[in-house]
Design a protein around this motif. Structure first.
Motif, PDB file in Angstrom:
ATOM      1  N   ASP A 103      48.919  -5.852  11.988  1.00  0.00           N
ATOM      2  CA  ASP A 103      50.307  -6.249  11.775  1.00  0.00           C
ATOM      3  C   ASP A 103      51.142  -5.599  12.865  1.00  0.00           C
ATOM      4  N   ARG A 104      51.594  -6.414  13.810  1.00  0.00           N
ATOM      5  CA  ARG A 104      52.273  -5.855  14.978  1.00  0.00           C
ATOM      6  C   ARG A 104      53.565  -5.135  14.608  1.00  0.00           C
ATOM      7  N   MET A 124      54.310  -1.330  15.425  1.00  0.00           N
ATOM      8  CA  MET A 124      55.500  -0.962  16.186  1.00  0.00           C
ATOM      9  C   MET A 124      56.313   0.096  15.446  1.00  0.00           C
ATOM     10  N   TYR A 147      47.163   2.462  13.722  1.00  0.00           N
ATOM     11  CA  TYR A 147      48.177   1.480  14.121  1.00  0.00           C
ATOM     12  C   TYR A 147      48.577   1.675  15.586  1.00  0.00           C
ATOM     13  N   LYS A 203      45.737   0.665  17.938  1.00  0.00           N
ATOM     14  CA  LYS A 203      45.614  -0.796  18.009  1.00  0.00           C
ATOM     15  C   LYS A 203      46.732  -1.399  18.854  1.00  0.00           C
ATOM     16  N   LEU A 204      47.945  -0.835  18.723  1.00  0.00           N
ATOM     17  CA  LEU A 204      49.062  -1.328  19.519  1.00  0.00           C
ATOM     18  C   LEU A 204      48.810  -1.079  21.003  1.00  0.00           C
ATOM     19  N   HIS A 208      46.282  -3.561  22.207  1.00  0.00           N
ATOM     20  CA  HIS A 208      46.889  -4.885  22.349  1.00  0.00           C
ATOM     21  C   HIS A 208      47.709  -4.991  23.631  1.00  0.00           C
TER      22      HIS A 208
END
Length: 299
Positions: free
Chosen positions: A2-3, A7, A36, A39-40, A43
């Protein structure tokens, strides 16, 4: 991934200075927060944070991404807040700062009508002709009259404010009616000490060398003095309009009317604007009419 959550995790880690404190604030585990952020970074293909055993530091890419991420999250929160307002409606205490003469003459009915439409909103109205610091003094909105200069504050124009030169019929019968600014020598000028230079500058120039003037910081008192025959006054029509309509004051130098000002609603933030503030500003828009009610005498 879940971006948005990723964020928010990144922004919170930067604000709190560690994954553990960020997890406490987000009510989750440090492991999930770390996942999180990782992963960000995967990405985006860049490292956002340099991690040590004691602290985290933004990389150059992290600094650039942080500002945009904050704006995106603010916009999302603002959108959700506005949608929530549709359900909950305006409520709470609304703190307003307003100019003395305008408020005493024109805000009583306005506030009554607003609270009839929004009964869950309480009003704390403070009258002051100085420019208050909205943020420091805790006001939600300030009404200001003038020609606003650029600033970090948000302003919405509510109504035009005309300035007119006027005097009582008795004064004009005794001292004559000036047709041009150069005819003002020898006349008495009742000067508002807090006025911006655009309003009445030509009067001051024309009255140099004339009789002594009366100076005051309240437009209502100066208007009353003019009605009594004390001299010529330059005042907004929201103060002198009724006296003009009733014949107690007469407009002079109509062809040399000063540049008009504006009535503005000023507030501090566009994002996350509270429902009570948004509803009040929307309520103000168009409330006084076009032209405003205080200029009905000139129709």
């Amino acid at each position: 991934m879940d971006r948005i959550d990723a964020m928010r995790a990144f922004v919170t880690v930067n604000a709190e200075g560690s994954f553990t404190r960020a997890a406490e604030r987000l009510d989750t585990s440090p492991q999930l927060v770390s996942k999180y952020v990782s992963k960000l970074e995967d990405h985006l293909g860049v490292r956002l944070l340099n991690r040590t055993t004691r602290k985290v530091h933004l990389t150059e890419a992290g600094e650039r991404y942080l500002q945009r991420a904050k704006q995106v999250l603010d916009d999302i929160d603002d959108m959700e807040n506005q949608l929530g307002d549709l359900q909950s409606g305006a409520r709470g205490l609304l703190r307003i700062s307003a100019p003395v003469s305008f408020a005493t003459g024109h805000m009583g009915k306005l506030l009554h009508d607003f609270q009839r439409a929004h009964p869950a909103v309480g009003i704390d109205l403070q009258l002051n002709d100085r420019k208050v610091d909205i943020v420091e003094e805790g006001f939600d909105v300030a009404l200001r009259i003038g020609q606003l200069k650029s600033s970090s504050l948000i302003a919405r124009r509510i109504a035009p404010v005309r300035l007119v030169s006027c005097a009582s019929p008795d004064y004009l019968a005794t001292h004559g009616t000036p047709a041009r600014p150069e005819d003002l020598a020898g006349h008495r000028y009742l000067r508002y000490s807090l006025a911006e230079t655009v309003g009445g500058r030509f009067l001051e120039d024309g009255l140099r060398g004339g009789e002594s003037t009366l100076v005051g910081n309240n437009g209502d008192v100066l208007a009353q003095a003019a009605i009594a025959g004390a001299g010529i006054v330059v005042q907004p029509t929201f103060i002198v309009g009724r006296a003009i309509a009733e014949g107690r004051l007469r407009v002079v130098l109509a062809d040399f009317e000063p540049e008009p000002l504006g009535l503005y609603a000023v507030y501090a933030h566009r994002q996350l604007l509270a429902s009570k503030v948004r509803c009040f500003i929307d309520f103000l828009d168009g409330y006084f009419g076009d032209p405003p009610t205080w200029d009905e005498w000139s129709r």
